[in-house]
Design an enzyme around this catalytic site. Structure first.
Site, PDB file in Angstrom:
ATOM      1  N   LEU A   1      -3.959  -5.710  -4.857  1.00  0.00           N
ATOM      2  CA  LEU A   1      -2.945  -4.665  -4.718  1.00  0.00           C
ATOM      3  C   LEU A   1      -1.604  -5.239  -4.258  1.00  0.00           C
ATOM      4  O   LEU A   1      -1.528  -5.921  -3.238  1.00  0.00           O
ATOM      5  CB  LEU A   1      -3.423  -3.617  -3.708  1.00  0.00           C
ATOM      6  CG  LEU A   1      -2.458  -2.467  -3.405  1.00  0.00           C
ATOM      7  CD1 LEU A   1      -2.215  -1.625  -4.658  1.00  0.00           C
ATOM      8  CD2 LEU A   1      -2.992  -1.606  -2.265  1.00  0.00           C
ATOM      9  N   ASP A   2      -0.544  -4.947  -5.048  1.00  0.00           N
ATOM     10  CA  ASP A   2       0.834  -5.303  -4.697  1.00  0.00           C
ATOM     11  C   ASP A   2       0.990  -6.780  -4.379  1.00  0.00           C
ATOM     12  O   ASP A   2       1.779  -7.168  -3.502  1.00  0.00           O
ATOM     13  CB  ASP A   2       1.317  -4.464  -3.502  1.00  0.00           C
ATOM     14  CG  ASP A   2       1.427  -2.985  -3.834  1.00  0.00           C
ATOM     15  OD1 ASP A   2       1.653  -2.656  -5.011  1.00  0.00           O
ATOM     16  OD2 ASP A   2       1.284  -2.160  -2.910  1.00  0.00           O
ATOM     17  N   ALA A   3       0.261  -7.636  -5.087  1.00  0.00           N
ATOM     18  CA  ALA A   3       0.315  -9.066  -4.796  1.00  0.00           C
ATOM     19  C   ALA A   3       0.597  -9.914  -6.033  1.00  0.00           C
ATOM     20  O   ALA A   3       0.490 -11.132  -5.976  1.00  0.00           O
ATOM     21  CB  ALA A   3      -0.991  -9.515  -4.151  1.00  0.00           C
TER      22      ALA A   3
ATOM     23  N   GLY B   1       0.800  -1.214   0.000  1.00  0.00           N
ATOM     24  CA  GLY B   1       0.000   0.000   0.000  1.00  0.00           C
ATOM     25  C   GLY B   1       0.833   1.265   0.000  1.00  0.00           C
ATOM     26  O   GLY B   1       1.976   1.297  -0.460  1.00  0.00           O
TER      27      GLY B   1
END
Length: 325
Positions: free
Chosen positions: A268-270, A242
């Site tokens: 998100l960001d995965a 995040g």
């Protein structure tokens, strides 16, 4: 599959017996292309269900057309029984045309029911076309632009898209104008991410790069674009996801900071990780020096991931991983 049976007749086998049996590299004789200016460089990546004889058939496909393997890397997933390889070779295009090469590897792909088989000849094939999305921070964007200008990144940048307006006297705008690269400012709001306009602007690109683009792309956008999107995250994922990960890490008192380049997914960001880099920090670092080190890592990590992707070093592995040769 019995690797020993596959390799027993290979003269390189004595060089690799000390390696892990499910991951190894082969290196052929280094040919100096200056000896024969007709010889050029090719790359093939191959991903298929594991079987006996894949390496032999790959080698024979290249050798039968007069090519010579300069290096090969192989990985076999023990649990999934999947085969991955990346081969670099040199060949004479007058004896092995680009169309014939494509046909030969297609036949091989059908033979082994390959999930992925890509051949690339950098000297003959067009560079990958990319669009770069960026927000306010410039460091990754500027590094990419200079990497493109210096020839370190084998891409053509079709445009830069940003939700941050830059004045005509800024370094980025001057650089883009000198080099004829369009800059598109699309102001975003919480309710309008301008994704339809972005999709129109990136038509014809091979993949996208998010160079610190601080907007979350929707699943609808990802589905409609349908190609890979590479993002740089200023933190060592999966920690500090995040916003403001540098501040998060600084407040946590970490002793190692990092940067992560990954593919963009709905979560998100995965997405699958392509590259990660780390650097030590200590109690002597303040937030400013902490951020400077982080930004330096981000530039290096993103550039290396793009180069690896263009050199066909990155392959999907399992649900959320990558094989990076």
């Amino acid at each position: 599959m019995n690797f020993l049976r596959r390799l027993s007749n290979n003269h390189h086998f004595s060089k690799i017996t000390s390696r892990s049996i499910n991951s190894f590299k082969l290196y052929g004789e280094s040919l100096d292309s200056s000896v024969s200016p007709l010889l050029i460089h090719g790359i093939n990546v191959f991903h298929c269900p594991d079987a006996v004889g894949i390496v032999a058939k790959l080698s024979d496909t290249i050798a039968s057309r007069g090519g010579n393997i300069l290096g090969a890397e192989v990985f076999v997933s023990e649990n999934k029984h999947l085969f991955y390889s990346r081969s670099e070779f040199i060949f004479d295009p007058s004896k092995w045309t680009r169309d014939q090469m494509e046909e030969d590897f297609l036949d091989l792909s059908k033979m082994f029911k390959a999930m992925k088989s890509v051949v690339r000849v950098p000297h003959l094939d067009p560079k990958y076309k990319i669009a770069v999305l960026a927000s306010k921070q410039d460091h990754c964007l500027i590094d990419l632009l200079h990497g493109w200008q210096d020839g370190r990144l084998p891409v053509d940048i079709t445009c830069v898209i940003s939700n941050h307006e830059r004045g005509p006297d800024t370094h980025v705008i001057r650089f883009l104008e000198r080099n004829g690269i369009p800059y598109h400012y699309l102001q975003t709001t919480r309710g309008n991410k301008r994704e339809g306009e972005i999709l129109d602007l990136v038509q014809g690109t091979d993949f996208l790069v998010l160079a610190r683009y601080m907007q979350i792309l929707s699943r609808d956008f990802l589905d409609k674009y349908g190609k890979d999107i590479i993002n740089i995250h200023h933190g060592l994922l999966p920690s500090f996801k995040g916003g403001k990960p540098s501040k998060q890490a600084f407040d946590a008192g970490v002793k190692l900071i990092g940067a992560t380049t990954h593919f963009v997914t709905e979560e998100l960001d995965a997405g699958p990780i392509i590259e990660q880099m780390v650097e030590s920090v200590s109690h002597r670092d303040n937030l400013q020096s902490f951020v400077r080190k982080s930004e330096s890592l981000e530039k290096q990590c993103l550039a290396k991931a793009i180069k690896s992707y263009c050199e066909l070093r990155v392959l999907p592995y399992e649900e959320n991983k990558t094989v990076v040769f």
